[in-house]
Write an enzyme that holds these catalytic residues in place. Structure first.
Site, mmCIF file in Angstrom:
data_model
loop_
_atom_site.group_PDB
_atom_site.id
_atom_site.type_symbol
_atom_site.label_atom_id
_atom_site.label_comp_id
_atom_site.label_asym_id
_atom_site.label_seq_id
_atom_site.Cartn_x
_atom_site.Cartn_y
_atom_site.Cartn_z
ATOM 1 N N SER A 185 -10.640 0.094 6.505
ATOM 2 C CA SER A 185 -9.773 0.213 5.176
ATOM 3 C C SER A 185 -9.164 -1.226 4.750
ATOM 4 O O SER A 185 -8.782 -0.944 3.576
ATOM 5 C CB SER A 185 -8.729 1.012 5.172
ATOM 6 O OG SER A 185 -9.044 2.549 5.636
ATOM 7 N N SER B 145 -9.580 2.229 2.274
ATOM 8 C CA SER B 145 -8.360 2.872 1.890
ATOM 9 C C SER B 145 -7.545 1.994 1.091
ATOM 10 O O SER B 145 -6.760 2.299 0.265
ATOM 11 C CB SER B 145 -7.758 3.936 2.686
ATOM 12 O OG SER B 145 -7.239 3.047 3.814
ATOM 13 N N LYS C 299 0.871 -1.410 -0.088
ATOM 14 C CA LYS C 299 0.026 0.109 0.096
ATOM 15 C C LYS C 299 0.929 1.125 0.003
ATOM 16 O O LYS C 299 2.120 1.339 0.778
ATOM 17 C CB LYS C 299 -0.926 0.035 1.055
ATOM 18 C CG LYS C 299 -1.947 1.059 1.323
ATOM 19 C CD LYS C 299 -2.967 0.957 2.475
ATOM 20 C CE LYS C 299 -4.046 2.051 2.602
ATOM 21 N NZ LYS C 299 -4.724 1.787 3.703
#
Length: 476
Positions: free
Chosen positions: A181, A157, A82
């Site tokens: 997320s 996210s 990420k």
């Protein structure tokens, strides 16, 4: 095995084939990169790519397997990381124009461990700006789309992570979860997503000290999620919140016959889409077929739970972002700017009230989990938001009616960030009519990680593993 089957090969199976010398890390990496180059223009799940370096590292991994040398737990696998955590000497943007030129000066603890175990970072996965939304678009990188339906978001996210796994462009990948997320994108993309208990996995400061915040794995199978979780977890000398001793989870579990499973369709106050309800009820039937008793329960929670959770997020997370407003306010996305401004106005009394509400929540959840092995509920109340959704101005409708809170009023994940010591795994429960997956959360007793994985493994075995063989895949 054709390229597509190779790209959707479970990480556990790829590692087995590497050790047997019937598959090379170079073959897997080359197929993954070809798949990424074919799907990236449509899905846009990556920010930075490191394909040439990844191929060089795959050749080194191939040589290690060929010579019978010691290999790491992730040796040769393409791992999506990420675009939020750091790797020394490599860019990290946090999805923000403010950090478009930032290069890491250190490597985040979980990334240290992934690299030390031979994982190959071929790409960084897209996030909303500062990971403060349940969808994934930014002014810097544009809109990331759901491979199952390009009009919809993969969630957020950790949306780029989920979209990459759904596309077959990472073997396993990392996420973080401060309000859902990891679990939101897992649900939106038909994946396994794990929110460990607070302190199980290390994080960077200052959010390592925020008990809502967790780093964890996303994967296409339960076993793969466990493999990455076992690498990520354990005490770290730079994170005082991390737990001792390190917990290593098994990858095989006994059946759950005789288990007692509690379920709540709405956690007391969420409005839930009818298709999500239908798929959740079907998932509960799977547990019944496995020999578990399933009982509907009333947690006694009200919408005050969501309000308090949002207050908490605004007071710490929003306030942290607000420090950038004076100098960089014009570079923010609309949703991040609105979140930061609310953080600027947050009062300590709202934060303390959020702690009071969390204690009241656990006063019912804690005793309930002493009577039941796990709690099951939907992951999100809708299949997925539009890809370009903006919580600062757009409306969310569920069953035809607008909900009060478009920020997180559709995400049934955030209450379990307040209940942060409880492990939670999200599993795919089915497909909605628009082709987007739905998910269920399996919530365990505090720090009983193995319980949720035991239930998840039993469920996956009975339901069938997505993305594999005859299992569903996106029409991309």
């Amino acid at each position: 095995m054709n390229d597509l089957d190779l790209c959707y090969l479970p990480a556990a199976e790829a590692l087995r084939l590497f050790r047997a010398k019937t598959l090379s890390p170079v073959e897997l990496m080359a197929a993954t990169i070809r798949r990424a180059e074919a799907t990236q223009p449509k899905v846009n799940c990556f920010t930075y790519t490191h394909f040439d370096e990844a191929m060089a590292l795959a050749r080194k991994a191939e040589a290690k397997y060929a010579r019978g040398r010691r290999t790491g737990a992730l040796e040769g696998l393409p791992i999506g990381i990420k675009d939020e955590s750091y790797i020394k000497g490599k860019p990290t943007s946090n999805g923000s124009l403010i950090f478009r030129d930032y290069v890491g000066t250190h490597t985040s603890p979980m990334n240290e461990r992934i690299l030390a175990e031979g994982g190959i970072v071929h790409a960084r996965t897209a996030t909303p700006e500062f990971s403060c939304a349940g969808y994934t678009w930014s002014r810097l990188w544009g809109v990331t789309r759901n491979p199952w339906n390009l009009d919809k978001t993969p969630g957020g996210s950790s949306g780029g992570t989920a979209a990459s796994l759904a596309c077959g462009t990472s073997a396993i990948a990392t996420g973080s979860d401060i309000g859902g997320s990891i679990r939101i994108p897992a649900s939106n993309c038909g994946l396994v997503g794990y929110k460990p208990p607070y302190g199980r996995n290390p994080d960077d400061p200052p959010f390592n000290l925020d008990f809502y915040c967790h780093t964890g794995p996303l994967a296409r199978s339960v076993a793969d999620a466990i493999i990455l979780q076992n690498v990520m977890c354990g005490p770290h000398p730079l994170d005082i919140a991390t737990l001792r001793p390190k917990l290593t989870l098994p990858t095989a579990y006994r059946p759950i016959k005789g288990w007692k499973i509690a379920f709540s369709m709405d956690l007391g106050f969420y409005r839930v889409d009818r298709e999500v309800q239908k798929n959740t009820l079907a998932a509960l039937d799977v547990f019944r077929a496995l020999g578990a008793e399933v009982h509907e329960v009333d947690l006694g929670w009200t919408e005050d739970v969501l309000d308090a959770s949002v207050d908490y997020l605004e007071h710490l997370f929003g306030a942290a972002l607000s420090r950038l407003l004076k100098e960089h306010g014009g570079k923010f996305t609309s949703y991040a700017r609105a979140f930061a401004r609310r953080g600027q106005k947050s009062k300590a009394v709202a934060f303390v009230r959020a702690l009071d509400v969390a204690n009241r929540m656990y006063a019912t959840l804690g005793p309930l989990l002493e009577r039941y092995n796990v709690l099951v509920c939907p992951t999100t109340a809708i299949p997925a938001l539009p890809a370009d959704f903006d919580q600062s101005k757009d409306v969310v409708r569920i069953n035809g009616r607008a909900i009060r809170n478009p920020f997180l009023g559709w995400a049934m994940t955030t209450p379990f960030n307040a209940m942060s010591r409880c492990p939670v795994v999200s599993m795919p429960s089915g497909l909605a009519r628009n082709g987007v997956p739905t998910g269920i959360q399996i919530v365990g007793r505090s720090y009983c990680d193995a319980d949720v994985f035991r239930a998840a493994m039993a469920f996956e075995t009975a339901q069938g593993q997505w993305y594999r063989g005859a299992g569903p895949r996106p029409p991309l």
